[in-house]
Design a protein around this motif. Structure first.
Motif, short mmCIF file in Angstrom:
data_model
loop_
_atom_site.label_atom_id
_atom_site.label_comp_id
_atom_site.label_asym_id
_atom_site.label_seq_id
_atom_site.Cartn_x
_atom_site.Cartn_y
_atom_site.Cartn_z
N THR A 167 62.33 26.02 84.23
CA THR A 167 61.93 24.63 84.00
C THR A 167 61.85 24.35 82.49
N MET A 168 62.44 23.24 82.07
CA MET A 168 62.42 22.92 80.64
C MET A 168 61.16 22.13 80.27
N PRO A 169 60.31 22.71 79.42
CA PRO A 169 59.15 21.94 78.93
C PRO A 169 59.66 20.85 77.99
N THR A 170 59.30 19.62 78.29
CA THR A 170 59.82 18.49 77.52
C THR A 170 58.66 17.68 76.95
N VAL A 171 58.69 17.49 75.66
CA VAL A 171 57.62 16.77 74.97
C VAL A 171 58.15 15.40 74.55
N LEU A 172 57.25 14.39 74.62
CA LEU A 172 57.66 13.01 74.35
C LEU A 172 56.85 12.47 73.17
N LYS B 117 52.95 26.41 69.22
CA LYS B 117 52.47 27.54 70.02
C LYS B 117 53.43 27.87 71.16
N MET B 118 53.99 26.86 71.76
CA MET B 118 54.91 27.06 72.88
C MET B 118 56.19 27.77 72.41
N ILE B 119 56.74 27.31 71.31
CA ILE B 119 57.97 27.96 70.81
C ILE B 119 57.66 29.38 70.34
N ASP B 120 56.53 29.55 69.65
CA ASP B 120 56.17 30.89 69.18
C ASP B 120 55.94 31.85 70.34
N ALA B 121 55.56 31.31 71.50
CA ALA B 121 55.38 32.16 72.68
C ALA B 121 56.72 32.49 73.35
N GLY B 122 57.80 31.89 72.84
CA GLY B 122 59.13 32.22 73.37
C GLY B 122 59.72 31.16 74.30
N LEU B 123 59.04 30.03 74.41
CA LEU B 123 59.56 28.98 75.30
C LEU B 123 60.65 28.14 74.63
N PRO B 124 61.52 27.55 75.44
CA PRO B 124 62.37 26.47 74.91
C PRO B 124 61.53 25.19 74.92
N VAL B 125 61.84 24.26 74.05
CA VAL B 125 61.19 22.94 74.11
C VAL B 125 62.26 21.87 73.93
N ALA B 126 62.20 20.85 74.77
CA ALA B 126 63.07 19.68 74.61
C ALA B 126 62.21 18.50 74.17
N MET B 127 62.82 17.55 73.49
CA MET B 127 62.08 16.34 73.09
C MET B 127 62.90 15.09 73.40
N ALA B 128 62.27 14.17 74.10
CA ALA B 128 62.95 12.94 74.51
C ALA B 128 62.13 11.73 74.09
N SER B 129 62.69 10.53 74.30
CA SER B 129 62.04 9.33 73.74
C SER B 129 60.96 8.72 74.65
#
Ligand code: NIG
Ligand code: FE
Length: 423
Positions: A294-299, A315-327
């Motif tokens: 599942t892609m964690p997506t921040v707005l 913190k999420m990226i440093d823990a190794g997660l992918p992060v997406a950002m949308a509008s």
């Protein structure tokens, strides 16, 4: 038509071996070629390399009919992919915005029948044609800011007919715009006033009447639920995601915007394609996401506009997660679809490196729309959705010089769709 773009100062986010998403430390890597060319045929990227190798490749397109753009001083980026919007809506809601300035919270406005319910009331009477025309204008706007693919949700209908009306408009938009569009059914966006105190009956309506019709008409690619404090519960969400799965539809859900709602874990449990917002994310949510697809997506636009806490993206990226950002482009919490602003927010407010911000708004959002095979980077065989910038000095300048449109020429499906006046 074929197109050669030559003398590109920097061709950004090139991939020799395309990936579906990037996570953790890899988010800080964006490959780029300086002094490059790019060749497009039949809407696809067919070749790119350094300019010094252009003559070696000449026989590749000898005899072919192609147009040429000289991009001296300018950079080429893959188009932004905006994986979360509500850009089909009846009217703007700047009156509520003034209420917010006066101190009312998002939840207080919602409780008074404002917010989403306000749009839902107007949705009952607006015509399909009006909805279509206003959405087309917004699509033109986001194209000019460099977006090449967009997900659009229903969720301002909240009755069978009005939800179908929204989704039919989105379906029409798919064939009317050069953007790649995906549709998400968000019947569970808010509980209509007449169902207050009978929330599970509204969920029944979503599952038993709306979803079957949406599936029958093929109107949705995904299903969304606003799983949060004051909106839909974990149990409601599970019921809806389970029903959606029986129609082969994956979830892309609103979660943890207002509280630790359990939405993240629920999304993961049902293999949602993405869980979005994520202001309230702690160790348990991170653990759960790490073991998922599942892609964690921040707005960032919504958090900025509502003055909320920012998701712990570092913190999420440093823990190794992918992060997406949308509008999150919508009339209530984020009245802007400008992904260049999201790029700037990513680095200014969330402390992402420019490279991380680029990955978050292109390849990772493409993953969150199931499009990373065809969009989200510059790779041979991918769809030629990209933009040429105005003359800019560095890649970092894109997020740094915020609030101004740095896009000069937009190319979608290999065709020039927007070109600014020469300067
Ligand atoms: O993503 N959080 C839920 N829904 C929208 C807001 C929609 C509205 O206020 O109209 C959002 O922010
Ligand atoms: Fe949203």
């Amino acid at each position: 038509m074929s197109l050669l773009i030559k003398n590109i100062k920097m061709l950004v986010q090139v991939e020799d071996e395309p990936v579906k998403k990037v996570a953790g430390k890899a988010m800080a890597e964006v490959a780029a070629l300086d002094d490059a060319y790019l060749f497009i045929e039949d809407g696809k990227i067919t070749a790119f390399d350094k300019m010094e190798h252009l003559s070696d490749a000449a026989n590749f397109w000898e005899g072919k009919d192609y147009e040429m753009i000289d991009a001296s001083g300018k950079m080429v980026f893959p188009s932004f992919v905006d994986s979360h919007t509500h850009l089909v809506y009846p009217t703007s809601r700047e009156v509520e915005y003034v209420d917010k300035i006066k101190g009312l919270s998002y939840e207080e406005i919602a409780k008074r029948g404002g917010g989403i319910l306000n749009s839902a009331k107007m949705m009952q009477t607006v015509s399909e044609e009006e909805l279509l025309q206003s959405a087309l204008k917004r699509l033109d706007e986001i194209v000019a800011y460099g977006t090449g693919a967009v997900e659009i949700k229903s969720g301002y209908g909240l009755t069978l007919n009005a939800e179908l009306k929204m989704l039919r408009v989105i379906k029409k938009l798919k064939s009317m715009t050069p953007l790649t569009v995906k549709a998400t059914f968000l019947g569970a966006h808010a509980v209509p006033l007449e169902y207050r105190g009978r929330q599970s009956e509204y969920v029944d309506l979503v599952i038993n009447e709306m979803l079957p019709q949406v599936a029958l008409e093929g109107l949705a690619d995904y299903v969304d639920v606003f799983c949060d404090k004051g909106f839909f519960t974990v149990e409601d969400t599970e019921r809806i995601l389970e029903a959606a799965a029986s129609y082969g539809l994956r979830g892309k859900i609103h979660a943890n915007e207002l509280d630790y709602s359990g939405g993240v874990q629920t999304g993961v449990k049902y293999n949602a394609l993405s869980v979005d917002h994520l202001e309230y994310v702690g160790d348990a949510e991170i653990e759960s996401l790490l073991a998922s697809e599942t892609m964690p997506t921040v707005l960032p636009g919504a958090a900025f506009f509502l003055g909320m806490v920012y998701a712990p993206v570092r913190k999420m990226i440093d823990a190794g997660l992918p992060v997406a950002m949308a509008s999150d482009f919508n009339p209530g919490s984020s009245p802007s679809g400008n992904m260049q602003f999201i790029l700037s927010m990513a680095s200014i407010a969330y402390r992402l490196l420019p490279e991380e911000a680029i990955n978050a708004t292109t390849i990772n959002t493409a993953y969150a729309m199931d499009l990373s095979d065809v969009l989200g980077s510059i790779a041979v065989g991918k769809v030629a959705n990209l933009f040429i910038t105005k003359p800019i000095p560095t890649i970092e300048y894109m997020p740094y010089y915020y609030g101004v449109n740095k896009v000069d020429t937009v190319i979608l499906n290999g065709e020039v769709v927007k070109q600014s006046v020469p300067h």
